[in-house]
Design an enzyme around this catalytic site. Structure first.
Site, PDB file in Angstrom:
ATOM      1  N   GLU A 185     -44.229  -1.312 -12.864  1.00 54.19           N
ATOM      2  CA  GLU A 185     -43.113  -1.135 -13.804  1.00 54.19           C
ATOM      3  C   GLU A 185     -41.904  -1.770 -13.147  1.00 54.19           C
ATOM      4  O   GLU A 185     -41.342  -1.247 -12.193  1.00 54.19           O
ATOM      5  CB  GLU A 185     -42.882   0.348 -14.098  1.00 54.19           C
ATOM      6  N   CYS A 205     -33.934   0.898 -15.627  1.00 51.16           N
ATOM      7  CA  CYS A 205     -34.695  -0.249 -16.133  1.00 51.16           C
ATOM      8  C   CYS A 205     -34.710  -0.276 -17.648  1.00 51.16           C
ATOM      9  O   CYS A 205     -34.609  -1.336 -18.260  1.00 51.16           O
ATOM     10  CB  CYS A 205     -36.132  -0.207 -15.605  1.00 51.16           C
TER      11      CYS A 205
END
Length: 458
Positions: free
Chosen positions: A229, A263
């Protein structure tokens, strides 16, 4: 002896130092993880769930002291930090409740008397995690991994050693079986030793594109699976038929959670031109009201940037974007005083190729771009090497149709992009691969074993 050092980003003072693991200590940690796996893999889902529920309960009972560690080590406002501890507990509780159903045997008809797929644990799994959500990301990794019957070795970011130690201490405090969850206090370059150890069966990495590339390369060379990720430059499309007031409220929150150091956040706000000025006005009003300050204070909404180098890079992105022709409506100036604070900043007139559009911005900087219509908005949204998450503000029916054309791992229609233990999360393109959370996440680190039982049927 090397140490892992945590520095309070609001004051610039050292708050924690932990000795870094030696190569021998790394090996010993993995030894314990393997020994624990030999027995943990045979436990029932009920036994595993009992441990996870105890861990969740302990965190909820000690939320204030655990939250303060995040505030001190990476600057998360205390109100957000408490929320993160509770969310981490939720992840543990969710998998305690649902893991058995997620991993239930799947009967598949074939020429066998009986044929099915069963999901079996792999062994010790290494989690390599960043600093920006120390508790949530730890439990996003460990809760499904442990409930699947694996053991966990967590190598946390070297800037949050206190948080890393506290997470391991929670497992000890509730009497979890020794070795099922361990913190590895390793320097970043020493992670390679752990990945290459044959007893580590897979790697979960959350962090930068550069770090993910290195981890994935090492794991691939050892023929080990990895989930990545990585970064994102998430688009948020606001079309003319959106509820602009609600959109402005949610976009503001999405952009400034964790001082913008997330993010999945509204990093490129793409607004249909006919409502551009109205929306910018709404956004500027909300951003301008936010309270930047000491993250220990209950009233603080935006804390400091986690490190000095990160603030310097963020300011470079802002100044280069303004120099390229963008307008700075709010903020944009480095403040005086202690700590690594950065003002809430709003940039308009941003176009593709400008630094704040081309690169991932990790801070309280809202970037607004104009689009002539929905078609151009989609083109701008997809004009990025990243593909983590996206949001669309329009009618629900139109938003769902547009989601199919957005190159991202998850899309929120008329809502905030977020992670949820019930739903899979992850990216495409340079935002990574694999999924975490939900049923998809727990199946990343298991052996999907096919079983065929004879005799063969006619």
């Amino acid at each position: 002896m090397s140490v892992l050092t945590a520095t309070d980003p609001a004051r610039g003072t050292v708050v924690q130092e932990v000795p870094a693991a030696t190569p021998q200590e790394i090996t010993a940690t993995i030894d314990r993880a393997q020994s624990a796996f030999d027995s943990w893999r045979t436990t029932s889902f009920e036994e595993r769930a009992e441990v996870l529920r105890a861990v969740a309960g302990h965190m909820r009972d000690h939320v204030d002291e655990l939250a303060l560690l995040m505030t001190e080590e990476m600057g998360k406002p205390i109100t957000e930090a408490r929320g993160e501890v509770n969310k981490a507990a939720w992840a543990a509780e969710h998998y305690a409740e649902h893991a058995q159903a997620y991993l239930a045997d799947e009967v598949i008809a074939s020429d066998a008397t009986s044929s099915y797929v069963q999901y079996l644990p792999l062994g010790p799994i290494l989690g390599v995690l960043p600093w920006n959500a120390p508790f949530w990301l730890a439990f996003r990794f460990c809760a499904p991994t442990l409930m699947a019957g694996n053991t966990c070795v967590m190598k946390h970011d070297p800037h949050v050693p206190g948080c890393a130690k506290a997470i391991a201490d929670v497992f000890d405090a509730v009497g979890a079986p020794a070795g099922i969850f361990q913190t590895l206090f390793a320097q970043t370059p020493d992670v390679e030793q752990a990945i290459r150890d044959p007893r580590i069966r897979a790697v979960s990495f959350t962090g930068s594109e550069r770090g993910g590339s290195a981890v994935a390369s090492i794991a691939a060379s050892e023929i080990k699976p990895a989930v990545l990720e990585l970064g994102g430059s998430d688009p948020c499309i606001v079309l003319a038929d959106a509820d602009l007031v609600e959109a402005a409220d949610i976009v503001t929150l999405s952009r400034i959670v964790n001082a913008g150091q997330s993010c999945i956040a509204a990093k490129r706000i793409i607004v249909e031109r006919s409502v551009h000025d109205e929306f910018v006005g709404l956004l500027a009003e909300r951003l301008g009201r936010l309270v930047v300050g000491d993250p220990r204070e209950e009233s603080t909404q935006v804390g400091p940037i986690a490190r000095a180098d990160l603030r310097e890079n963020l300011h470079r992105q802002v100044t280069e974007t303004v120099a390229a022709g963008a307008t700075c409506v709010l903020g944009g100036e480095l403040p005086d005083g202690d700590g690594w604070f950065y003002p809430v900043t709003l940039l308009t007139g941003v176009t593709p190729g400008m630094a704040a559009c081309r690169e991932e911005t990790f801070g309280p900087v809202a970037v607004v771009m104009a689009a002539d219509d929905a078609e151009q908005a989609l083109a701008l949204a997809n004009d990025t090497p990243y593909g983590l998450a996206a949001a669309v503000w329009t009618s629900a029916e139109r938003g769902e149709a547009m989601a199919r054309d957005i190159a991202a791992g998850q899309v929120a229609v008329n809502g905030i992009v977020k992670t949820d233990p019930r739903l899979p999360s992850g990216g495409i393109k340079r935002s990574g691969y694999g999924r975490e959370l939900g049923a998809h996440g727990i199946r990343e680190f298991v052996n999907a074993q096919q079983v065929w039982v004879g005799p063969k049927q006619a």
